[in-house]
Scaffold this motif. Structure first.
Motif, PDB file in Angstrom:
ATOM      1  N   LEU A   1       6.986  21.310  -1.663  1.00 34.33           N
ATOM      2  CA  LEU A   1       7.888  21.994  -2.874  1.00 34.33           C
ATOM      3  C   LEU A   1       7.230  21.429  -4.356  1.00 34.33           C
ATOM      4  O   LEU A   1       7.537  21.285  -5.297  1.00 34.33           O
ATOM      5  N   GLY A   2       5.996  20.425  -3.543  1.00 39.68           N
ATOM      6  CA  GLY A   2       5.014  19.944  -4.595  1.00 39.68           C
ATOM      7  C   GLY A   2       4.762  18.055  -4.028  1.00 39.68           C
ATOM      8  O   GLY A   2       5.724  17.776  -3.223  1.00 39.68           O
ATOM      9  N   ARG A   3       4.830  17.171  -5.196  1.00 36.17           N
ATOM     10  CA  ARG A   3       4.799  15.995  -5.361  1.00 36.17           C
ATOM     11  C   ARG A   3       5.916  15.665  -5.645  1.00 36.17           C
ATOM     12  O   ARG A   3       6.863  15.666  -7.413  1.00 36.17           O
ATOM     13  N   LEU A   4       6.732  15.325  -5.155  1.00 36.79           N
ATOM     14  CA  LEU A   4       8.183  14.648  -5.312  1.00 36.79           C
ATOM     15  C   LEU A   4       8.162  13.389  -4.674  1.00 36.79           C
ATOM     16  O   LEU A   4       7.326  12.724  -3.879  1.00 36.79           O
ATOM     17  N   THR A   5       8.848  12.499  -4.968  1.00 38.97           N
ATOM     18  CA  THR A   5       9.456  10.826  -5.326  1.00 38.97           C
ATOM     19  C   THR A   5      10.538  10.869  -5.334  1.00 38.97           C
ATOM     20  O   THR A   5      11.280  11.239  -6.341  1.00 38.97           O
ATOM     21  N   LEU A   6      11.248  10.527  -3.879  1.00 42.02           N
ATOM     22  CA  LEU A   6      12.987  10.719  -4.635  1.00 42.02           C
ATOM     23  C   LEU A   6      13.396   9.357  -4.485  1.00 42.02           C
ATOM     24  O   LEU A   6      14.844   9.647  -3.915  1.00 42.02           O
ATOM     25  N   GLU A   7      12.896   7.742  -5.044  1.00 40.95           N
ATOM     26  CA  GLU A   7      13.408   7.382  -5.865  1.00 40.95           C
ATOM     27  C   GLU A   7      12.530   6.882  -7.022  1.00 40.95           C
ATOM     28  O   GLU A   7      12.025   6.684  -7.154  1.00 40.95           O
ATOM     29  N   THR A   8      13.764   5.988  -7.592  1.00 39.19           N
ATOM     30  CA  THR A   8      13.207   5.026  -8.764  1.00 39.19           C
ATOM     31  C   THR A   8      13.894   3.692  -8.680  1.00 39.19           C
ATOM     32  O   THR A   8      14.496   3.035  -7.229  1.00 39.19           O
ATOM     33  N   PRO A   9      12.834   2.414  -9.058  1.00 37.02           N
ATOM     34  CA  PRO A   9      13.094   1.094  -9.508  1.00 37.02           C
ATOM     35  C   PRO A   9      14.015   1.186  -9.900  1.00 37.02           C
ATOM     36  O   PRO A   9      15.236   0.513  -9.939  1.00 37.02           O
TER      37      PRO A   9
ATOM     38  N   VAL B   1       0.798  -0.995  -0.093  1.00 40.46           N
ATOM     39  CA  VAL B   1      -0.066  -0.186   0.151  1.00 40.46           C
ATOM     40  C   VAL B   1       0.514   1.830  -0.176  1.00 40.46           C
ATOM     41  O   VAL B   1       1.338   1.953   0.742  1.00 40.46           O
ATOM     42  N   LEU B   2       0.810   2.406  -1.013  1.00 37.32           N
ATOM     43  CA  LEU B   2       1.408   3.748  -1.020  1.00 37.32           C
ATOM     44  C   LEU B   2       0.700   4.397  -0.329  1.00 37.32           C
ATOM     45  O   LEU B   2      -0.172   4.625  -0.719  1.00 37.32           O
ATOM     46  N   ALA B   3       0.991   5.035   0.904  1.00 38.24           N
ATOM     47  CA  ALA B   3       0.418   5.617   1.855  1.00 38.24           C
ATOM     48  C   ALA B   3       0.944   6.679   1.247  1.00 38.24           C
ATOM     49  O   ALA B   3       2.139   7.046   0.362  1.00 38.24           O
ATOM     50  N   LYS B   4       0.047   8.386   1.434  1.00 35.69           N
ATOM     51  CA  LYS B   4       1.008   9.850   1.201  1.00 35.69           C
ATOM     52  C   LYS B   4       0.940   9.388   0.178  1.00 35.69           C
ATOM     53  O   LYS B   4       1.322  10.928  -0.334  1.00 35.69           O
ATOM     54  N   SER B   5       0.372   9.042  -1.063  1.00 34.75           N
ATOM     55  CA  SER B   5       0.268   8.980  -2.783  1.00 34.75           C
ATOM     56  C   SER B   5       0.118  10.396  -3.476  1.00 34.75           C
ATOM     57  O   SER B   5       0.450  10.925  -3.683  1.00 34.75           O
ATOM     58  N   ASP B   6      -0.853  11.638  -2.346  1.00 36.58           N
ATOM     59  CA  ASP B   6      -0.813  12.465  -2.899  1.00 36.58           C
ATOM     60  C   ASP B   6       0.648  13.997  -2.413  1.00 36.58           C
ATOM     61  O   ASP B   6       0.092  14.598  -3.249  1.00 36.58           O
ATOM     62  N   LEU B   7       1.667  13.278  -1.964  1.00 35.02           N
ATOM     63  CA  LEU B   7       2.506  14.161  -1.577  1.00 35.02           C
ATOM     64  C   LEU B   7       3.362  13.272  -3.338  1.00 35.02           C
ATOM     65  O   LEU B   7       4.509  14.082  -3.053  1.00 35.02           O
ATOM     66  N   ALA B   8       2.935  12.534  -3.795  1.00 36.85           N
ATOM     67  CA  ALA B   8       4.519  11.631  -4.672  1.00 36.85           C
ATOM     68  C   ALA B   8       3.905  11.885  -5.450  1.00 36.85           C
ATOM     69  O   ALA B   8       2.709  13.087  -5.955  1.00 36.85           O
ATOM     70  N   ASP B   9       4.847  11.813  -6.959  1.00 40.11           N
ATOM     71  CA  ASP B   9       5.066  11.527  -8.330  1.00 40.11           C
ATOM     72  C   ASP B   9       3.701  11.008  -8.594  1.00 40.11           C
ATOM     73  O   ASP B   9       3.555  10.115  -8.831  1.00 40.11           O
ATOM     74  N   ASP B  10       2.943  11.587  -9.509  1.00 40.59           N
ATOM     75  CA  ASP B  10       1.569  10.435  -9.882  1.00 40.59           C
ATOM     76  C   ASP B  10       2.193   9.665 -10.836  1.00 40.59           C
ATOM     77  O   ASP B  10       2.363   8.436 -10.854  1.00 40.59           O
ATOM     78  N   ALA B  11       3.228   9.643 -11.713  1.00 38.84           N
ATOM     79  CA  ALA B  11       3.944   8.773 -12.947  1.00 38.84           C
ATOM     80  C   ALA B  11       4.943   8.496 -12.267  1.00 38.84           C
ATOM     81  O   ALA B  11       4.908   7.302 -12.262  1.00 38.84           O
ATOM     82  N   MET B  12       5.639   8.973 -11.315  1.00 45.00           N
ATOM     83  CA  MET B  12       5.960   7.588 -10.263  1.00 45.00           C
ATOM     84  C   MET B  12       6.061   6.205 -10.014  1.00 45.00           C
ATOM     85  O   MET B  12       6.618   5.476  -9.233  1.00 45.00           O
ATOM     86  N   THR B  13       4.557   7.179  -9.176  1.00 43.77           N
ATOM     87  CA  THR B  13       3.864   5.956  -7.953  1.00 43.77           C
ATOM     88  C   THR B  13       3.298   4.931  -9.237  1.00 43.77           C
ATOM     89  O   THR B  13       2.863   3.357  -8.807  1.00 43.77           O
ATOM     90  N   ALA B  14       2.940   5.387 -10.092  1.00 39.94           N
ATOM     91  CA  ALA B  14       2.723   4.118 -11.448  1.00 39.94           C
ATOM     92  C   ALA B  14       3.174   3.433 -11.646  1.00 39.94           C
ATOM     93  O   ALA B  14       3.139   2.036 -11.956  1.00 39.94           O
ATOM     94  N   ILE B  15       4.927   4.005 -11.352  1.00 35.30           N
ATOM     95  CA  ILE B  15       6.067   2.497 -12.667  1.00 35.30           C
ATOM     96  C   ILE B  15       6.511   2.062 -11.265  1.00 35.30           C
ATOM     97  O   ILE B  15       6.928   0.908 -11.273  1.00 35.30           O
ATOM     98  N   TRP B  16       5.424   2.449  -9.816  1.00 33.45           N
ATOM     99  CA  TRP B  16       6.715   1.770  -9.369  1.00 33.45           C
ATOM    100  C   TRP B  16       5.203   1.010  -8.745  1.00 33.45           C
ATOM    101  O   TRP B  16       5.584  -0.655  -8.117  1.00 33.45           O
ATOM    102  N   ILE B  17       4.617   0.863  -8.826  1.00 32.68           N
ATOM    103  CA  ILE B  17       3.403   0.412  -8.769  1.00 32.68           C
ATOM    104  C   ILE B  17       3.670  -1.201  -9.830  1.00 32.68           C
ATOM    105  O   ILE B  17       3.026  -2.533  -8.874  1.00 32.68           O
TER     106      ILE B  17
END
Length: 357
Positions: free
Chosen positions: A303-311, A95-111
């Motif tokens: 600072l907007g929606r941030l994702t701090l890492e990628t696969p 469950v990827l919580a706090k997704s409203d603080l994360a980058d939408d596109a990167m969240t989809a990649i992580w899923i």
């Protein structure tokens, strides 16, 4: 580790600001040296976390599904490697919580990344969308169709301050778990009936004994998963400054009214400090205060929606971390061998002395 020592070998020049992309984040993201990784291994493992690990291990045979709550901004760093080892082949819902603080596109990649693993489903949630959270129990039921008509036991786990207790309260449609904005609020295991034949086993937020990957350690600090007393704000601020300058320069310029992004992490923190009035004696910037402003802005989503890492970044860091662990283990073996040799030499010398007498 003192902030000035970290800065002495980890300061990075950024160059001219550019529009960030996923590729830019992978190429421009500064990484730490192996020396830094060894020096900054984080050790924050309160007694109740050790107890929780033993409890998780003991009840897992009775669990049908494991629900692991991750921070959508740091899905890799908030994923507990200890849990993967403990749960074995049990179905797992990420469950990827706090997704409203994360980058939408990167969240989809992580899923997509998580669902490449057998028996794993992934779902993004936010406390602003309660119906989505409540649908999680239906996803759990579908993951174990052989339990249809029977009570499904799901263990819910996650690192401190990831929002696990809030999710439990929404699932149960009542206040069951204590919530808070600081890590380690839940300190004992509890069983919660959330309806639709699903029972949750809630556990304390668990960190692992050592965070060998310094980058993961700093990301945990940036999102507030590690108590502020366990890490230095300036160190976390320097890390955040490097990442944002490489990947989101426009956000920095807009938030802190900068005409350009300074060339190093220290200069960036100083520029933020001047814009926010963090000045001390002799008109010098208070680095700690300025770092706190940046860190708190990141945590609050200012600072907007941030994702701090990628696969891809995860895979690179896993290779580096494996090397660090191997080097530490080898160094430990060498140290042990030297101690044994000194002991044997001393024993031989004592025997020789007795024989001569």
């Amino acid at each position: 580790m003192p902030a000035n020592l970290l800065a002495s070998f980890a300061t990075v020049s950024f160059g001219a600001p550019k529009k960030p992309s996923c590729d830019d984040r992978l190429e421009a993201y500064p990484t730490f040296s192996l020396l830094a990784t060894i020096l900054m291994s984080i050790q924050w493992f309160p007694g109740h976390m050790h107890k929780a690990r033993l409890e998780i291990q003991s009840v897992l045979p009775k669990v049908d599904v494991v629900i692991e709550v991750l921070d959508a901004r740091i899905p890799y760093s908030s994923e507990n490697p200890m849990l993967a080892e403990l749960r074995g082949d049990k179905p797992c819902l990420k469950v990827l919580a706090k997704s409203d603080l994360a980058d939408d596109a990167m969240t989809a990649i992580w899923i997509s990344h998580f669902e490449e693993s057998v028996g794993v489903r992934a779902h993004a949630v936010t406390t602003e969308d309660v119906p989505t959270i409540r649908r999680l129990k239906h996803i759990v039921a579908k993951m174990v169709p052989h339990r249809a008509g029977m009570t499904i036991t799901a263990m819910i786990v996650g690192i401190p301050n990831v929002g696990k207790s809030t999710i439990i309260n929404f699932l149960a449609n009542r206040k069951i778990a204590k919530t808070g904005n600081t890590p380690a609020v839940t300190q004992q295991q509890q069983r919660v009936n959330i309806g639709d034949s699903v029972a949750l086993l809630d556990t304390p937020g668990v960190l692992w004994p050592n965070v060998h990957n310094v980058n993961s350690g700093y990301r945990l600090g940036l999102v507030g998963a590690i108590k502020d007393t366990a890490m230095d704000y300036a160190d976390i601020g320097f890390f955040g400054a490097r990442y944002l300058a490489a990947s989101y320069p426009e956000r920095l310029m807009q938030r802190y009214d900068l005409t350009s992004v300074p060339g190093t992490d220290l200069e960036l923190i100083e520029a933020i400090g001047r814009r926010r009035g963090c000045l001390g004696k002799s008109n010098l910037v208070d680095i700690d205060r300025a770092s706190r402003i940046l860190v708190n802005d990141i945590r609050a989503g200012e600072l907007g929606r941030l994702t701090l890492e990628t696969p891809e970044l995860m895979r690179r860091e896993q290779v580096q971390t494996a090397k660090v662990i191997a080097e530490k283990e080898e160094a430990s073996k060498e140290k042990d061998a030297k101690r044994k040799k000194r002991f044997r030499d001393k024993q031989r010398a004592q025997r020789k002395s007795r024989e001569m007498n």
